[in-house]
Write an enzyme that holds these catalytic residues in place. Structure first.
Site, PDB file in Angstrom:
ATOM      1  N   GLN A  78      -3.645 -16.806  -3.279  1.00 20.26           N
ATOM      2  CA  GLN A  78      -3.794 -16.360  -4.422  1.00 20.26           C
ATOM      3  C   GLN A  78      -5.391 -17.165  -5.035  1.00 20.26           C
ATOM      4  O   GLN A  78      -6.096 -16.385  -5.428  1.00 20.26           O
ATOM      5  CB  GLN A  78      -2.666 -16.154  -5.451  1.00 20.26           C
TER       6      GLN A  78
ATOM      7  N   HIS B  19      -7.127   7.138  -2.742  1.00 23.21           N
ATOM      8  CA  HIS B  19      -7.876   6.085  -2.383  1.00 23.21           C
ATOM      9  C   HIS B  19      -7.175   5.212  -1.076  1.00 23.21           C
ATOM     10  O   HIS B  19      -7.892   4.569  -0.423  1.00 23.21           O
ATOM     11  CB  HIS B  19      -8.476   4.964  -3.435  1.00 23.21           C
TER      12      HIS B  19
ATOM     13  N   HIS C 108       0.752  -1.228   0.066  1.00 13.52           N
ATOM     14  CA  HIS C 108      -0.100   0.041   0.127  1.00 13.52           C
ATOM     15  C   HIS C 108       0.877   1.306   0.059  1.00 13.52           C
ATOM     16  O   HIS C 108       1.065   2.023   1.022  1.00 13.52           O
ATOM     17  CB  HIS C 108      -0.915  -0.094   1.246  1.00 13.52           C
ATOM     18  N   ASN C 109       1.660   1.559  -0.928  1.00 16.22           N
ATOM     19  CA  ASN C 109       2.161   2.640  -1.245  1.00 16.22           C
ATOM     20  C   ASN C 109       1.837   3.352  -2.515  1.00 16.22           C
ATOM     21  O   ASN C 109       0.789   3.206  -3.185  1.00 16.22           O
ATOM     22  CB  ASN C 109       3.836   2.279  -1.562  1.00 16.22           C
ATOM     23  N   SER C 110       2.177   4.250  -2.836  1.00 14.41           N
ATOM     24  CA  SER C 110       2.177   5.097  -4.206  1.00 14.41           C
ATOM     25  C   SER C 110       2.283   4.556  -5.644  1.00 14.41           C
ATOM     26  O   SER C 110       1.385   4.780  -6.438  1.00 14.41           O
ATOM     27  CB  SER C 110       2.957   6.443  -4.099  1.00 14.41           C
ATOM     28  N   THR C 111       3.116   3.305  -5.464  1.00 17.64           N
ATOM     29  CA  THR C 111       2.978   2.537  -6.560  1.00 17.64           C
ATOM     30  C   THR C 111       1.801   1.919  -6.834  1.00 17.64           C
ATOM     31  O   THR C 111       1.327   1.811  -7.893  1.00 17.64           O
ATOM     32  CB  THR C 111       4.361   1.641  -6.644  1.00 17.64           C
TER      33      THR C 111
END
Length: 855
Positions: free
Chosen positions: A801, A618, A578-581
């Site tokens: 997954q 978001h 959960h980072n800007s990437t």
């Protein structure tokens, strides 16, 4: 009188001495039935007060052929539960077949007496067969120590050739081997029909233990199996057609009602695969694949289906298929219940097979009652083979994307969807069927959560259970006094960030990457690398310029650039996921969706701007921990937002705080108040939609309000079904636009499984690392472990997954694909699922195949 060369039987003055027993006899040609026990060697009575009797049968010329001794003892019955059946098990009967009396035969005799079994002893093959045919003993003990007197294996084969011997357990008594002698193989015994072997041991306790183990093991199992005869008798007389197939869809059983309905006899069906039978062409192209995929998940499927009779006629059936879990916790059988759809046309087809099908119902009507699923992970979408093991890719590349077929193949199992489907199906049914359907409607409506599906059993896959619990449980009970301190990144100094002065002032290496940003295969990780983990500003400038965001907001490019810089600075680069990437990835997916014709035609410019801004903000200031963690830890944010949509509320609130804090980066400063309020509300609504507790509500509403009406309109004979008309109708209902925007950002937020494989693998590793870190911290702080399966030492990333795709991704992207037409995404999803399944089958915990990654 001698019975055999090795056996001595003395007769003296009307009394026969046999194996230490004194049994009074009548005339030489009589056959006593039961004679009272008189004595035992050394004057001891049998334990438990049992009785022995001698049955003597004579052949021609006075030659004695058969001798059988029995022990009777009063024993209590026992009750055994077999599923919902309660059975009464009577005392076990044992047949001892020995060539002569010795310590071993006596050991088993008294062991039967101690256990309360009814015991018979036979000394010859003829007497053994006669006794077994009369009593059908559950346990048979045959002396296999010396072949000189009789052939034990021949006796075993003879018994196995008789009726009902399959329910008996046959034990071979073999000689004890010396310490230096190698133990012989049991295969010859098994081939002869024996079930077990017993090493010679005359101890009554040893014999007793052996018999009791057999009773509680094989005998009890055989007793339960015999109860199946009653079940199959019931099925044979059932008026509903019943078909049972194996896990590989091989027909194992059909009842007479099924034969009558389909026109086949059992011999023509049993042992054949379902794919060998002719199919009706009235079903949708992918219906069989959808059904197979649904039931392979262990879920019950029911709906309306066209079947082809032996005569060639198509009949419409109500079908319910129930998976049956067997050995190893895997699905071993499928039970199908079928009844004729109650219409006059079907009755004509069933009883007058030469007439043509005149049913006016179309495919949409026939499938409206279906609860089906199209799962992209299936190995084949070919309607001719629902069990094909070929690759997904070729079939999906050539597949026609029929909206109607897709919409009716959703596994949207929320109760409200069930209600809609049942009512639709009931409209064409007889009054009885309508009444039954309405009863089911009332039963479903008694639930409190109309949009959330019922979760599986407690034995469900732990990966799925943990994901559902961790992502959808928003307010877990706080079990610890420890508090999680939420650290806000409010540093607004951004001089260290390499930000261009204008959209055209971009380093060549970055500009070259951004040339491909309109492609779904755009590699966000390459942009992350060349921008020093700050890809959001660069991608944001390019995307916002393409959609005219500055023009709509009436703000300068410098203001927009400063705003992007502020937002990106408040993403935590220390988070693995959960980072800007991730924010840039979601922005890219949102822009890609906005470029699709039907999405573009359904939304206004304000909606597009709101969607791009919502995607950008978001997850701003995300701490790398889930809502459940924050609630358990009693964080400031959890207290502030009452344990409800904690992070999503924080993301929107902080974004607007940052935006309005300084006019240098206030992108809303020049728009009028009414437009700002509308835009703000749309942004908030979209960000809150990414919160997972209402995942199924959003997907259900989208399917029922967008997909199904549009699919019906497309197939209507009075409608051309053009995208222009469909999108025009959507624009007439603002609520529908809201549903589309929610669905769009939800899909963009979790589109990782639909990315190219190398990107999908990277995202899977990042989110797993973040969950591992959370589990580590929960253990350190003594907090409840929200997702125990995400332990870095034991977790299988492929399994996690697979569970995530099965439970959250497949249905949602099927619905979104039916609206927006996204074959590239669905192709990647099928390929990625196959990759994870391959790793799971190989029991790998790593992300790549062993040939690709040696770790």
């Amino acid at each position: 009188e001698s019975n055999s060369p090795h056996q001595t039987t003395a007769i003296s003055q009307g009394t026969t001495t046999l194996h230490g027993l004194f049994v009074k006899t009548d005339a030489a040609d009589s056959i006593p039935s039961v004679l009272a026990y008189q004595s035992r060697q050394r004057g001891h009575s049998p334990v438990g007060g049992g009785r022995r009797f001698v049955r003597r049968c004579r052949g021609g010329e006075g030659t004695e052929k058969k001798i059988c001794i029995s022990l009777l003892k009063q024993a209590s019955t026992a009750e055994v539960q077999v599923g919902p059946m309660r059975l009464t098990q009577y005392p076990i009967q044992v047949l001892l077949i020995f060539a002569k009396e010795d310590n071993q035969s006596n050991g088993f005799w008294w062991a039967c007496d101690r256990a309360g079994y009814r015991c018979n002893v036979a000394w010859t093959l003829e007497s053994a067969l006669e006794c077994f045919l009369d009593k059908h003993q559950e346990i048979i003990v045959i002396d296999h120590r010396n072949s000189k007197y009789f052939d034990a294996e021949d006796i075993c084969r003879s018994i196995r050739a008789t009726e009902l011997s399959e329910h008996s357990v046959i034990l071979a008594v073999v000689p004890r081997t010396s310490a230096d002698q190698e133990e012989s193989s049991v295969l010859p015994l098994l081939d002869a029909g024996f079930d077990r072997q017993f090493m010679e041991n005359s101890s009554v306790t040893a014999c007793y233990n052996e018999l009791v183990q057999i009773e509680h093991g094989e005998v009890r199992s055989q007793f339960k199996l015999r109860a199946c005869n009653a079940v199959f008798t019931a099925l044979d007389h059932c008026q509903e057609a019943v078909e049972i197939t194996s896990e590989d869809h091989v027909i194992q059983y059909v009842n007479p009602a099924f034969e009558r309905m389909m026109g086949y006899c059992k011999g023509e069906l049993i042992g054949k695969e379902l794919t060998e039978l002719p199919k009706s062409d009235k079903n949708s192209a992918d219906l069989l694949d959808n059904i197979n995929t649904f039931i392979k998940k262990g879920k019950e499927w029911q709906g309306v289906y066209y079947a082809r009779r032996k005569s060639g006629d198509s009949i419409q059936q109500h079908v319910k298929i129930t998976p049956v879990v067997g050995q190893g916790g895997k699905i071993r059988h499928f039970v199908s219940l079928k009844r004729l759809h109650c219409t006059n046309e079907n009755n004509k087809q069933l009883y007058k097979s030469h007439r043509e099908d005149k049913n006016t119902g179309d495919n949409s009507q026939s499938e409206s009652g279906s609860y089906k699923c199209k799962n992209r992970r299936k190995d084949s979408a070919d309607v001719k083979s629902i069990t094909s093991q070929s690759s997904d890719a070729p079939s999906l590349q050539t597949r026609r994307y029929s909206s109607m077929a897709r919409i009716h193949s959703m596994t949207i199992e929320a109760p409200i969807t069930k209600v809609i489907n049942i009512i639709n199906a009931a409209q064409e049914n007889s009054p009885i069927t309508v009444a039954e359907a309405l009863d089911r409607v009332l039963e479903i409506l008694r639930t409190t959560e109309l949009y959330s599906p019922q979760l599986g059993t407690k034995d469900e896959d732990p990966h799925t259970s943990d994901l559902v619990g961790g992502l959808m449980n928003d307010s877990l009970r706080r079990l610890s006094g420890n508090e999680y301190v939420f650290s806000k990144n409010m540093n607004l100094s951004h001089t260290h960030l390499p930000v261009p002065n204008t959209i055209n002032d971009v380093p060549p290496c970055i500009a070259q990457l951004l040339d491909n940003e309109e492609s779904w295969d755009f590699n966000i990780f390459e942009l992350e690398a060349v921008t020093n983990k700050r890809p959001l500003v660069y991608l944001g400038l390019k995307v916002f310029a393409r959609f005219g965001v500055s023009e709509f907001l009436n703000c300068s490019e410098a203001t927009l650039r400063a705003w992007l810089q502020v937002i990106e600075a408040n993403y935590h680069s220390s988070n693995s996921y959960h980072n800007s990437t991730h924010a840039a990835d979601v922005l890219h997916a949102t822009a890609f969706f906005l470029g699709k014709e039907r999405v573009k035609g359904s939304l206004d410019h304000l909606d597009e701007v709101a969607a791009l801004i919502a995607a950008t903000i978001h997850d701003v200031d995300h701490p790398g921990r889930t809502n459940s963690f924050l609630c358990n830890a009693g964080s400031e944010l959890a207290v502030l937002y009452n344990d409800t949509a904690v992070l999503e509320s924080h993301h929107t609130a902080l974004a607007f705080q940052l935006t309005t804090k300084d006019s240098k980066y206030n992108i809303f400063k020049n728009i009028d108040r009414n437009r700002y309020r509308t835009l703000r509300q749309a942004i908030i609504d979209m960000v809150l939609a990414t919160e997972m507790t209402k995942h199924f509500e959003h997907v259900n509403k989208f399917v029922n309000s967008i997909n199904k009406p549009m699919a019906s309109e497309e197939t209507s004979p009075h409608s051309e079904g053009s995208d222009t008309e469909c999108t025009a109708n959507i624009k007439n209902f603002p609520d529908n636009q809201t549903l589309i925007k929610r669905m769009m950002i939800k899909c963009a937020d979790v589109a990782n499984p639909c990315r190219p494989l190398e990107l999908c693998i990277e995202w899977a590793g990042r989110i797993s690392e973040e969950y591992f870190a959370q589990t580590d911290e929960e253990k350190r702080q003594g907090l409840p472990v929200v997702m125990p399966v995400f332990d870095r030492n034991t977790c299988s990333i492929p399994k996690s997954q697979i569970s995530f795709i099965d439970y959250f991704i497949t249905d949602m992207f099927d619905a979104w694909d039916a609206f927006a037409h996204l074959p590239v995404l669905m192709q990647h999803l099928a390929n990625n699922y196959k990759h994870w399944k391959t790793l799971d089958d190989l029991k790998c915990k790593s992300l790549r195949l062993p040939s690709e990654n040696n770790n």
